[in-house]
Design a protein around this motif. Structure first.
Motif, mmCIF file in Angstrom:
data_model
loop_
_atom_site.group_PDB
_atom_site.id
_atom_site.type_symbol
_atom_site.label_atom_id
_atom_site.label_comp_id
_atom_site.label_asym_id
_atom_site.label_seq_id
_atom_site.Cartn_x
_atom_site.Cartn_y
_atom_site.Cartn_z
ATOM 1 N N VAL A 18 0.856 -1.186 0.000
ATOM 2 C CA VAL A 18 0.000 0.000 0.000
ATOM 3 C C VAL A 18 0.894 1.239 0.000
ATOM 4 C CG1 VAL A 18 -1.843 1.221 1.208
ATOM 5 C CG2 VAL A 18 -1.712 -1.274 1.335
ATOM 6 N N GLY A 19 0.547 2.220 -0.839
ATOM 7 C CA GLY A 19 1.381 3.420 -0.961
ATOM 8 C C GLY A 19 1.616 4.100 0.382
ATOM 9 N N GLY A 20 2.885 4.409 0.659
ATOM 10 C CA GLY A 20 3.202 5.156 1.872
ATOM 11 C C GLY A 20 3.591 4.281 3.055
ATOM 12 N N VAL A 21 3.265 2.969 3.015
ATOM 13 C CA VAL A 21 3.605 2.096 4.145
ATOM 14 C C VAL A 21 5.071 1.666 4.047
ATOM 15 C CG1 VAL A 21 3.168 -0.139 5.246
ATOM 16 C CG2 VAL A 21 1.254 1.267 4.457
ATOM 17 N N GLU A 22 5.822 1.842 5.111
ATOM 18 C CA GLU A 22 7.230 1.475 5.104
ATOM 19 C C GLU A 22 7.480 0.083 5.677
ATOM 20 O OE1 GLU A 22 9.054 4.815 7.111
ATOM 21 O OE2 GLU A 22 9.839 5.503 5.181
ATOM 22 N N SER A 23 6.843 -0.190 6.802
ATOM 23 C CA SER A 23 6.985 -1.532 7.358
ATOM 24 C C SER A 23 5.791 -1.855 8.236
ATOM 25 C CB SER A 23 8.284 -1.664 8.150
ATOM 26 O OG SER A 23 8.426 -0.582 9.023
ATOM 27 N N ALA A 24 5.634 -3.130 8.507
ATOM 28 C CA ALA A 24 4.480 -3.573 9.295
ATOM 29 C C ALA A 24 4.914 -4.663 10.268
ATOM 30 C CB ALA A 24 3.379 -4.079 8.374
ATOM 31 N N VAL A 25 4.248 -4.717 11.400
ATOM 32 C CA VAL A 25 4.640 -5.620 12.477
ATOM 33 C C VAL A 25 3.378 -6.239 13.086
ATOM 34 C CG1 VAL A 25 5.961 -5.788 14.638
ATOM 35 C CG2 VAL A 25 6.471 -3.966 13.019
ATOM 36 N N ILE A 26 3.468 -7.517 13.429
ATOM 37 C CA ILE A 26 2.382 -8.132 14.200
ATOM 38 C C ILE A 26 2.929 -8.461 15.585
ATOM 39 C CG2 ILE A 26 0.729 -10.037 14.354
ATOM 40 C CD1 ILE A 26 0.866 -10.224 11.297
ATOM 41 N N VAL A 27 2.185 -8.027 16.574
ATOM 42 C CA VAL A 27 2.646 -8.109 17.959
ATOM 43 C C VAL A 27 1.572 -8.826 18.772
ATOM 44 C CG1 VAL A 27 3.301 -6.713 19.980
ATOM 45 C CG2 VAL A 27 3.829 -5.877 17.679
ATOM 46 N N ILE A 76 -3.067 6.456 16.427
ATOM 47 C CA ILE A 76 -2.191 7.023 15.389
ATOM 48 C C ILE A 76 -1.215 7.980 16.051
ATOM 49 C CG2 ILE A 76 -2.087 8.409 13.278
ATOM 50 C CD1 ILE A 76 -4.943 7.474 12.652
ATOM 51 N N VAL A 77 0.058 7.748 15.810
ATOM 52 C CA VAL A 77 1.077 8.626 16.381
ATOM 53 C C VAL A 77 1.768 9.343 15.229
ATOM 54 C CG1 VAL A 77 3.172 8.722 17.764
ATOM 55 C CG2 VAL A 77 1.423 7.021 18.289
ATOM 56 N N GLU A 78 1.735 10.665 15.257
ATOM 57 C CA GLU A 78 2.373 11.410 14.172
ATOM 58 C C GLU A 78 3.678 11.980 14.672
ATOM 59 O OE1 GLU A 78 -0.480 14.244 12.790
ATOM 60 O OE2 GLU A 78 -1.865 12.680 12.120
ATOM 61 N N SER A 79 4.750 11.706 13.937
ATOM 62 C CA SER A 79 6.029 12.263 14.367
ATOM 63 C C SER A 79 6.680 12.988 13.201
ATOM 64 C CB SER A 79 6.939 11.163 14.899
ATOM 65 O OG SER A 79 7.428 10.403 13.817
ATOM 66 N N GLU A 80 7.841 13.527 13.469
ATOM 67 C CA GLU A 80 8.559 14.322 12.480
ATOM 68 C C GLU A 80 8.866 13.523 11.209
ATOM 69 O OE1 GLU A 80 12.520 16.866 12.927
ATOM 70 O OE2 GLU A 80 11.688 16.141 14.830
ATOM 71 N N HIS A 81 9.086 12.216 11.394
ATOM 72 C CA HIS A 81 9.556 11.416 10.256
ATOM 73 C C HIS A 81 8.489 10.517 9.661
ATOM 74 C CE1 HIS A 81 13.459 12.930 11.239
ATOM 75 N NE2 HIS A 81 13.324 12.478 12.479
ATOM 76 N N GLY A 82 7.338 10.478 10.243
ATOM 77 C CA GLY A 82 6.308 9.611 9.696
ATOM 78 C C GLY A 82 5.233 9.326 10.714
ATOM 79 N N LYS A 83 4.390 8.375 10.361
ATOM 80 C CA LYS A 83 3.296 8.041 11.262
ATOM 81 C C LYS A 83 3.399 6.593 11.708
ATOM 82 C CE LYS A 83 -0.047 11.214 9.104
ATOM 83 N NZ LYS A 83 0.462 11.531 7.740
ATOM 84 N N LEU A 84 2.840 6.343 12.873
ATOM 85 C CA LEU A 84 2.732 4.981 13.387
ATOM 86 C C LEU A 84 1.257 4.728 13.637
ATOM 87 C CD1 LEU A 84 4.756 3.493 16.339
ATOM 88 C CD2 LEU A 84 2.279 3.401 16.332
ATOM 89 N N ILE A 85 0.773 3.613 13.141
ATOM 90 C CA ILE A 85 -0.634 3.278 13.353
ATOM 91 C C ILE A 85 -0.716 1.894 13.981
ATOM 92 C CG2 ILE A 85 -2.918 3.082 12.277
ATOM 93 C CD1 ILE A 85 -1.504 4.543 9.814
ATOM 94 N N ALA A 86 -1.358 1.803 15.135
ATOM 95 C CA ALA A 86 -1.520 0.516 15.805
ATOM 96 C C ALA A 86 -2.994 0.207 15.907
ATOM 97 C CB ALA A 86 -0.899 0.557 17.206
ATOM 98 N N LYS A 100 5.341 6.659 5.661
ATOM 99 C CA LYS A 100 6.091 7.865 5.333
ATOM 100 C C LYS A 100 5.349 9.086 5.870
ATOM 101 C CE LYS A 100 8.398 6.259 1.172
ATOM 102 N NZ LYS A 100 7.604 5.109 0.632
ATOM 103 N N LEU A 101 6.099 10.164 5.979
ATOM 104 C CA LEU A 101 5.535 11.386 6.538
ATOM 105 C C LEU A 101 4.311 11.868 5.751
ATOM 106 C CD1 LEU A 101 5.853 13.588 8.636
ATOM 107 C CD2 LEU A 101 7.414 14.771 7.102
ATOM 108 N N ASP A 102 4.426 11.801 4.402
ATOM 109 C CA ASP A 102 3.362 12.396 3.577
ATOM 110 C C ASP A 102 2.302 11.373 3.164
ATOM 111 O OD1 ASP A 102 4.941 10.929 1.967
ATOM 112 O OD2 ASP A 102 5.482 12.549 0.573
ATOM 113 N N ALA A 103 2.342 10.187 3.762
ATOM 114 C CA ALA A 103 1.385 9.151 3.368
ATOM 115 C C ALA A 103 -0.053 9.595 3.647
ATOM 116 C CB ALA A 103 1.683 7.859 4.113
#
Ligand SMILES: Nc1nc2c(ncn2[C@@H]2O[C@H](COP(=O)(O)OP(=O)(O)OP(=O)(O)O)[C@@H](O)[C@H]2O)c(=O)[nH]1
Ligand SMILES: [Mg+2]
Lengths: 123, 390
Positions: A18-27, A76-86, A100-103
């Motif tokens: 999916v456009g903009g996704v850098e990596s994904a994790v299952i926890v 959703i956590v937005e930071s300087e370098h990108g976003k984190l979505i859990a 990515k930041l602009d995703a």
């Protein structure tokens, strides 16, 4: 069991397309890394990342349910370098992606929900 | 000697206030200081003492209502309570009280009534002034200061205890200095702090002629009902995986939540304890190593630490010691909980001590957290350590 991991990895790889996704994790809900497609250089940090993701989602869920506002769909956590979505993926696991930041979030959220549903069925 | 009825303050004062002495609750504006005098009055009424309440800012019905907010029913002790009505005269209301100040704006009128009450009291009593600030506002600063000197002398002669509630509005600096340092046998200061992140109200002993206990200020909060509680904003409960930390927090708390997933804490436990005059917020950490960043974060600004260990699990004691480092527990008040004492292979506290290199002053107390056994003893031990009077 390897089958399960392979299936989960496929879900992660699809998510990464999916456009903009850098990596994904299952926890696991209790904060253990199940599988990730983090670049391998980051693998040691993946453990802490997994634990803290479970902490964030767990804390967010308790915060909202305590107020009678139901379970949150995602954090959703937005930071300087990108976003984190859990997001929760059934009672046993959660799915976390880094973007990515602009995703744009729209499509990502739709795909995440689908992926979470699949994970829930597999685990 | 009478007690103030305020936990820890009586320790500072080496038991309370001797007969014939005066004490002022000196409150900075914006802080809930009035409840101190009220609590002292009610505590002594409930102990069977005869008490006098000098009402200068509210009428007797309002006073009874205000006490009720704290769960204190004055009517139960009405025959031992004399209300000197220095209020109704101000608003032109009639009064049913025996002692009425005809003109509350005239210090002589007030003085006369107070002298009369003191002379007519047949027992050693507690005389409490609802608001010295109101009297100063009505009668003038200098005149009030002179009158206080007179009342305190009378109190000394007849061996009554005089208690004053006072709010330190911007009066003349000399007036405030005089009040703080010369006029009273004891001065309790009550103020607010905004130190780092914790905002709170504190009290401390500025002076007490009969006590040589060192000054230390205490945080407090006011409960309705309940009155003054010593407030401990953060006690941290830490320890290895599965030791029983979450169980301990719940056993202790009147209200608690845990962020547990699949049987383990992934974020924190939070509980509130209200016990024997103490009000404390309790933070339980996770135990597993992958959560170390959270453990570190949670333990910032802790005022005391519980280290919970599973008494059957010696191999986790190394981890337990490491957690004392992570939470920076060394130097803070610390109590070790030897949990799961119901298990047949549980080590006794003395045996556990051999595994820890800790001073004897650190207590190791037995507990069975899931049955609630030993948890309140442990709580008392830790809060007493935190609030120790030097
Ligand atoms: N026999 C016995 N079991 C106990 C006692 N206290 C707690 N337990 C049990 O020990 C297990 C772990 O308790 P928790 O309170 O979740 O432990 P914890 O230290 O919070 O665990 P983590 O958060 O995962 O580190 C639970 O099954 C409790 O029921 C006790 O005094 N005796
Ligand atoms: Mg726990």
């Amino acid at each position: 069991m390897t089958d399960t991991i392979n299936m989960l990895n496929k879900i992660l790889d699809d998510t990464k397309k999916v456009g903009g996704v850098e990596s994904a994790v299952i926890v696991s809900r209790d904060g253990l890394l199940i599988t990730s497609n983090f670049p391998s250089s980051d693998s040691t940090r993946a453990e802490t990342f997994a634990a803290m993701s479970a902490t964030m989602l767990g804390a967010a869920e308790t915060a909202t349910t305590e107020l009678g506002k139901g379970t949150p769909d995602r954090v959703i956590v937005e930071s300087e370098h990108g976003k984190l979505i859990a997001t929760g993926a059934g009672p046993k696991a959660l799915l976390v992606v880094l973007t990515k930041l602009d995703a744009g979030l729209g499509l990502i959220l739709v795909e995440l929900e689908k992926a979470a549903e699949k994970i829930k069925k597999i685990l | 000697m009478i007690e103030t009825g305020i936990i820890k303050l009586d320790d500072y004062l080496m038991g309370g206030i001797p007969n014939g002495k005066s004490l002022i609750y000196y409150t900075h504006p914006g802080v809930e200081g009035n409840v101190f005098g009220m609590q002292t009055l009610y505590h002594n009424l409930a102990a069977g003492m005869k008490c006098v309440f000098v009402a200068s800012s509210s009428d007797p019905t309002m006073i009874i209502d205000t006490f009720k907010e704290f769960g204190w029913n004055l009517e139960t002790y009405r025959e031992n309570l004399i209300i000197v009505d220095a209020y109704s005269g101000l608003v032109g209301a009639t009064s049913n009280e025996k002692y009425i100040v005809g003109d509350p704006e005239n210090i002589d009128s007030l003085n006369e009534t107070i002298e009369k009450v003191i002379e007519e009291l047949d027992d050693k009593s507690v005389i409490m002034f609802e608001s010295l600030s109101t009297i100063m506002d009505l009668c003038g600063e200098q005149k009030t200061l002179d009158a206080i000197k007179n009342w305190n002398t009378y109190g000394m002669l007849y061996e009554h205890v005089l208690i004053y509630n006072f709010t330190a509005w911007p009066y003349e600096p000399e007036t405030l200095e005089h009040i703080k340092h010369n006029l009273f046998d004891a001065v309790i200061t009550i103020g607010g702090i905004a130190e780092r992140v914790i905002f709170g109200q504190y009290f401390g002993v500025l002076k007490a002629e009969w006590s040589d206990v060192k000054l230390k200020s205490m945080l407090f909060r006011v409960l309705r009902p309940g009155g003054i509680r010593i407030y401990i904003p953060k006690i941290v409960v830490t320890g290895p995986f599965d030791a029983g930390k979450s169980t301990f927090v719940h056993a202790l708390s009147t209200r608690a939540v845990s962020v547990d997933r699949i049987g383990t804490t992934v974020a924190l436990d939070h509980g509130h304890v209200d016990y024997k005059g103490f009000s404390a917020d309790i933070f339980g950490t996770p135990g597993q190593e992958r959560f170390d960043p959270i453990i570190k974060m949670l333990s910032g600004e802790a005022m005391g630490i519980f280290l919970v260990v599973d008494s059957t699990n010696t191999k986790d004691f190394v981890r337990a010691k490491q957690m004392l480092e992570i939470t920076k527990a060394y130097g803070l008040p610390l109590v070790i909980i030897a949990n799961k004492q119901d298990k047949s292979d549980a080590l006794k506290p003395e045996e556990i001590r051999k595994h820890f290199n800790i001073p004897d002053s650190v207590k190791i107390l037995p507990a069975i957290a899931d049955k609630g056994v030993g948890v309140f003893e442990a709580f008392e031990s830790l809060v007493n350590k935190i609030t120790e009077v030097a």
